[in-house]
Motif scaffolding. Structure first.
Motif, PDB file in Angstrom:
ATOM      1  N   ALA A 145      -9.300   2.652  24.489  1.00 47.48           N
ATOM      2  CA  ALA A 145      -8.025   1.954  24.312  1.00 47.48           C
ATOM      3  C   ALA A 145      -6.985   2.955  23.827  1.00 47.48           C
ATOM      4  N   GLU A 146      -5.872   3.053  24.556  1.00 44.23           N
ATOM      5  CA  GLU A 146      -4.800   3.989  24.205  1.00 44.23           C
ATOM      6  C   GLU A 146      -3.797   3.327  23.281  1.00 44.23           C
ATOM      7  N   GLY A 147      -3.092   4.139  22.501  1.00 45.15           N
ATOM      8  CA  GLY A 147      -1.923   3.666  21.762  1.00 45.15           C
ATOM      9  C   GLY A 147      -2.233   2.763  20.585  1.00 45.15           C
ATOM     10  N   VAL A 177      -8.050  16.273  30.828  1.00 47.10           N
ATOM     11  CA  VAL A 177      -6.740  16.715  31.333  1.00 47.10           C
ATOM     12  C   VAL A 177      -6.178  15.674  32.293  1.00 47.10           C
ATOM     13  N   ASN A 178      -4.867  15.548  32.277  1.00 45.96           N
ATOM     14  CA  ASN A 178      -4.190  14.639  33.196  1.00 45.96           C
ATOM     15  C   ASN A 178      -3.919  15.359  34.512  1.00 45.96           C
ATOM     16  N   VAL A 179      -4.242  14.704  35.589  1.00 44.92           N
ATOM     17  CA  VAL A 179      -4.008  15.297  36.904  1.00 44.92           C
ATOM     18  C   VAL A 179      -3.083  14.365  37.679  1.00 44.92           C
ATOM     19  N   PHE A 204     -10.968  14.903  22.922  1.00 44.49           N
ATOM     20  CA  PHE A 204      -9.509  15.048  22.930  1.00 44.49           C
ATOM     21  C   PHE A 204      -8.926  14.830  24.319  1.00 44.49           C
ATOM     22  N   GLU A 205      -7.615  14.533  24.329  1.00 41.01           N
ATOM     23  CA  GLU A 205      -6.858  14.559  25.580  1.00 41.01           C
ATOM     24  C   GLU A 205      -5.794  15.643  25.462  1.00 41.01           C
ATOM     25  N   ALA A 206      -5.660  16.460  26.498  1.00 34.19           N
ATOM     26  CA  ALA A 206      -4.646  17.510  26.510  1.00 34.19           C
ATOM     27  C   ALA A 206      -3.323  16.937  26.995  1.00 34.19           C
ATOM     28  N   VAL A 218     -11.294  14.428  33.737  1.00 30.77           N
ATOM     29  CA  VAL A 218     -10.056  14.420  34.490  1.00 30.77           C
ATOM     30  C   VAL A 218      -9.501  13.002  34.437  1.00 30.77           C
ATOM     31  N   GLU A 219      -8.234  12.864  33.996  1.00 30.05           N
ATOM     32  CA  GLU A 219      -7.606  11.537  33.943  1.00 30.05           C
ATOM     33  C   GLU A 219      -6.685  11.365  35.142  1.00 30.05           C
ATOM     34  N   ILE A 220      -6.951  10.319  35.884  1.00 27.67           N
ATOM     35  CA  ILE A 220      -6.153  10.018  37.066  1.00 27.67           C
ATOM     36  C   ILE A 220      -5.616   8.605  36.898  1.00 27.67           C
ATOM     37  N   VAL A 233     -12.649   4.066  31.688  1.00 32.52           N
ATOM     38  CA  VAL A 233     -11.409   3.331  31.933  1.00 32.52           C
ATOM     39  C   VAL A 233     -10.558   3.405  30.687  1.00 32.52           C
ATOM     40  N   LYS A 234      -9.298   3.773  30.844  1.00 32.24           N
ATOM     41  CA  LYS A 234      -8.404   3.789  29.691  1.00 32.24           C
ATOM     42  C   LYS A 234      -7.444   2.613  29.776  1.00 32.24           C
ATOM     43  N   ILE A 235      -7.535   1.720  28.794  1.00 32.91           N
ATOM     44  CA  ILE A 235      -6.634   0.566  28.759  1.00 32.91           C
ATOM     45  C   ILE A 235      -5.250   1.048  28.350  1.00 32.91           C
ATOM     46  N   ILE A 246      -9.998   6.634  34.572  1.00 30.89           N
ATOM     47  CA  ILE A 246      -8.841   5.963  35.164  1.00 30.89           C
ATOM     48  C   ILE A 246      -7.834   5.718  34.053  1.00 30.89           C
ATOM     49  N   ASP A 247      -6.676   6.371  34.176  1.00 28.07           N
ATOM     50  CA  ASP A 247      -5.654   6.316  33.132  1.00 28.07           C
ATOM     51  C   ASP A 247      -4.714   5.132  33.355  1.00 28.07           C
ATOM     52  N   ASP A 248      -4.117   4.654  32.279  1.00 25.84           N
ATOM     53  CA  ASP A 248      -3.106   3.586  32.335  1.00 25.84           C
ATOM     54  C   ASP A 248      -3.616   2.362  33.079  1.00 25.84           C
TER      55      ASP A 248
HETATM   56 MG    MG Z   1      -3.816  10.480  30.093  1.00 29.30          MG
END
Ligand code: MG
Ligand code: C2E
Ligand code: MG
Ligand code: MG
Length: 285
Positions: free
Chosen positions: A239-241, A117-119, A58-60, A149-151, A203-205, A182-184
């Protein structure tokens, strides 16, 4: 006439500033109250395997239930929290809540599911983040391996080369067993070359490459390039979204294995997330 127009522009500009300032003060006051009155809620969005849509983690995602303004999105209050330094206590709340969720899942025998978690950049730059992380893991007796940790890519590009502290913090985070995502990815002015440089595991696309008002992937070539590069560096790709079956299928065809998005689930409450783990949803494949 021109002068009059010019003056209007200035007036318009200053009154704009005025409303922005008022909004900022309003949000800042509200955030302080929110911390005291527990008006924050931490939702969880599933990450799932593209092949069978089974939840793997999960992502918070933070929400603020304000008495006067209803549900406020993080995009509207995180920037104010950053400017006022309130991001530090807000971030601590997020981390504590996440660890409390993991603790609860441990008790239920669901310890194989992690939470990311997003930081925010300013949280990292406060210099207190890693100490707090280490302290909380110890205090609550939770293994770092359950946490990610998502940065954002932007944060990394911004601080990584100039600030040796950022590099040191990232290594310390990994030494705790916590993974770094690595977010976004793809939204900054980065090139794929940077991937090699960051000590990241995932890596998050960014969702802008995946979904828009169309059924298909928005940028299949970029998605493919990120997947190929990440793979060769031994990094995982998420892959997000993902909103449609077509997007899911196309990403799978590109070699991507994990996704996140409304196709399977929006962010949900902790209870709902726990239900998803205990009672798997009907097959969506
Ligand atoms: Mg995120
Ligand atoms: P993010 O980390 O990139 O999170 C993904 C965002 O995409 C979330 O928005 C999520 O609700 C949304 N999303 C998920 N699936 C889909 C989909 O299929 N389609 C579309 N169009 N959107 C989808 P949200 O929850 O509004 O969060 C926005 C941003 O706020 C996050 O982007 C993150 O950068 C930040 N944020 C959220 N929670 C926290 C937090 O606890 N701390 C900090 N520092 N930042 C946070
Ligand atoms: Mg993202
Ligand atoms: Mg984002």
């Amino acid at each position: 006439e021109a002068k009059r127009l010019g003056l209007n522009k200035v007036q318009c500009f200053t009154s704009n500033l005025q409303t922005q300032l008022e909004k900022h003060l309003h949000v800042e006051k509200g955030l302080r109250r929110a911390l005291e009155a527990s008006q924050f809620e931490l939702l969880l969005q599933p990450k799932w395997s593209l092949a069978d849509c089974k939840v793997i983690g999960f992502e918070a995602l933070l929400r603020w239930r304000s008495e006067n303004d209803g549900l406020i999105s993080p995009q509207d209050f995180i920037p104010v929290a950053e400017k006022t330094g309130l991001i530090v206590p807000v971030g601590e709340w997020v981390l504590r809540q996440t660890l409390a969720y993991l603790e609860r899942w441990n008790e239920l025998g669901l310890c194989q599911y992690g939470i990311a978690v997003n930081v925010s950049p300013l949280q990292l730059k406060s210099g207190q983040f890693v100490d707090m992380l280490q302290h909380l893991l110890q205090e609550m007796g939770i293994a770092g391996e359950g946490l990610e940790v998502e940065i954002t890519e932007e944060t990394l590009l911004d601080g990584y080369e100039e600030d040796p502290r950022v590099q040191r913090d990232l290594s310390r985070i990994r030494e705790l067993g916590v993974k770094i995502a690595i977010d976004d990815f793809g939204t900054g002015y980065s090139s794929l070359r940077y991937l090699r440089q960051f000590p990241a595991d995932i890596v998050k696309i960014d969702k802008s490459f995946v979904s828009a008002d169309q059924e298909d992937l928005v940028e299949p070539e970029i998605c493919r390039a990120v997947v190929t590069m990440a793979e060769s560096l031994g990094m995982e790709v998420i892959a997000e979204g993902i909103e449609t079956q077509q997007q899911r299928q196309q990403l799978m065809d590109l070699g991507c294995r994990v996704g996140q998005g409304y196709l399977v689930s929006p962010p949900v409450s902790f209870d709902e997330a726990t239900r998803l783990l205990l009672v798997p949803a009907p097959d969506k494949t």
